[in-house]
Design an enzyme around this catalytic site. Structure first.
Site, PDB file in Angstrom:
ATOM      1  N   ALA A 177       0.830  -1.202   0.000  1.00 27.94           N
ATOM      2  CA  ALA A 177       0.000   0.000   0.000  1.00 27.94           C
ATOM      3  C   ALA A 177       0.862   1.250   0.000  1.00 27.94           C
ATOM      4  O   ALA A 177       2.051   1.199   0.306  1.00 27.94           O
ATOM      5  CB  ALA A 177      -0.910   0.010   1.225  1.00 27.94           C
ATOM      6  N   ASN A 178       0.246   2.368  -0.331  1.00 28.82           N
ATOM      7  CA  ASN A 178       0.869   3.677  -0.163  1.00 28.82           C
ATOM      8  C   ASN A 178       0.353   4.278   1.129  1.00 28.82           C
ATOM      9  O   ASN A 178      -0.690   3.889   1.638  1.00 28.82           O
ATOM     10  CB  ASN A 178       0.469   4.608  -1.303  1.00 28.82           C
ATOM     11  CG  ASN A 178       1.274   4.373  -2.552  1.00 28.82           C
ATOM     12  OD1 ASN A 178       1.664   3.248  -2.843  1.00 28.82           O
ATOM     13  ND2 ASN A 178       1.502   5.424  -3.290  1.00 28.82           N
ATOM     14  N   ARG A 179       1.067   5.274   1.618  1.00 27.55           N
ATOM     15  CA  ARG A 179       0.647   5.978   2.814  1.00 27.55           C
ATOM     16  C   ARG A 179      -0.342   7.074   2.400  1.00 27.55           C
ATOM     17  O   ARG A 179       0.001   7.943   1.605  1.00 27.55           O
ATOM     18  CB  ARG A 179       1.882   6.618   3.438  1.00 27.55           C
ATOM     19  CG  ARG A 179       1.818   6.856   4.897  1.00 27.55           C
ATOM     20  CD  ARG A 179       3.025   7.637   5.325  1.00 27.55           C
ATOM     21  NE  ARG A 179       4.238   6.842   5.478  1.00 27.55           N
ATOM     22  CZ  ARG A 179       4.486   6.044   6.522  1.00 27.55           C
ATOM     23  NH1 ARG A 179       3.598   5.902   7.476  1.00 27.55           N
ATOM     24  NH2 ARG A 179       5.611   5.399   6.604  1.00 27.55           N
TER      25      ARG A 179
END
Ligand code: C5P
Length: 224
Positions: free
Chosen positions: A29-31
């Protein structure tokens, strides 16, 4: 101040991260908190637009007055966005994972004593912003992207505008020292083919209000 500015308009907003499954319990995932994208969807609704928010997994509530579609992966996000077209405006604020594991394991990967760490094979995800910017049919009249950068902000935003084919890039500095990630405030620069407009640091809610007013101005009068 926003009232009526987007009356009769259809707006699609993406927000939050995407989760790309590795196995049933793990993901890439991305932040992203989704705060900026959700605030934009809420502001567009207050301006009278019919808003579809396509959100990745976030810990914040669905905005009032907005049709929210919850997705997990980039591919699901693209499907949901395309399903929400035609629209007058698309604003892509999601932090989409650029890659996903080639094949999602059906079973949880097990640690094998002595075997070391498994390798992750990745493939590129679709670029939602670029895809809708280049649609032959149903390209929204105005497509807005975000550029989160840690250096050479404006230069990178200009390149992104060109490469993705969108009309406006909202560039923000996400250097770890700035506290933008997950924070309440943001400093943005609006980058178009004709120039750069820099806004002073303010809350994400105020960035959302100003952005909605700005794009309403770019679009002109309803039906124009
Ligand atoms: O290339 P980069 O990820 O920095 O571009 C950011 C912009 O592109 C954001 O508006 C983001 O929502 C959008 N994007 C997208 N789909 C991707 C990657 C980025 O819509 N796969």
């Amino acid at each position: 101040r926003l009232k009526g500015l987007l009356q009769g308009r259809r707006v699609v907003v993406t927000s939050g991260p995407t989760h790309e499954p590795i196995d049933p319990v793990r993901y890439l995932a991305n932040r992203s908190s989704g705060r900026q994208g959700h605030a934009i969807a809420a502001a567009a609704a207050r301006a009278g637009a019919a808003v579809t928010l396509v959100s990745g997994p976030v810990a914040i509530p669905d905005p009032a007055g907005v049709r929210t579609i919850h997705v997990e992966t980039a591919r699901q996000m693209l499907d949901a966005v395309e399903g929400a077209l035609p629209a007058d405006i698309a604003i892509c604020a999601a932090a989409v994972a650029d890659w996903r594991p080639v094949a999602e394991g059906e079973q949880k990967l097990k640690k094998q004593p002595g075997a070391g760490a498994p390798a992750l094979d990745l493939v590129e995800n679709p670029d939602i912003l670029a895809t809708i910017s280049k649609l032959a049919k149903h390209r929204p009249g105005l497509v807005v992207g975000f550029a989160a950068e840690t250096e050479n902000l404006i230069e990178h935003a200009r390149a992104k505008l060109q490469r993705k084919g969108c009309d406006l890039i909202v560039a923000n500095d996400v250097s770890p020292s700035g506290g933008v990630m997950g924070g309440a405030r943001n400093t943005v620069h609006l980058v178009t083919a004709s120039g750069v407009e820099s806004w002073e640091e303010t809350t994400k809610e105020e960035v959302a209000r100003r952005l909605v007013a700005h794009v309403a101005g770019l679009l002109g009068e309803p039906g124009a």
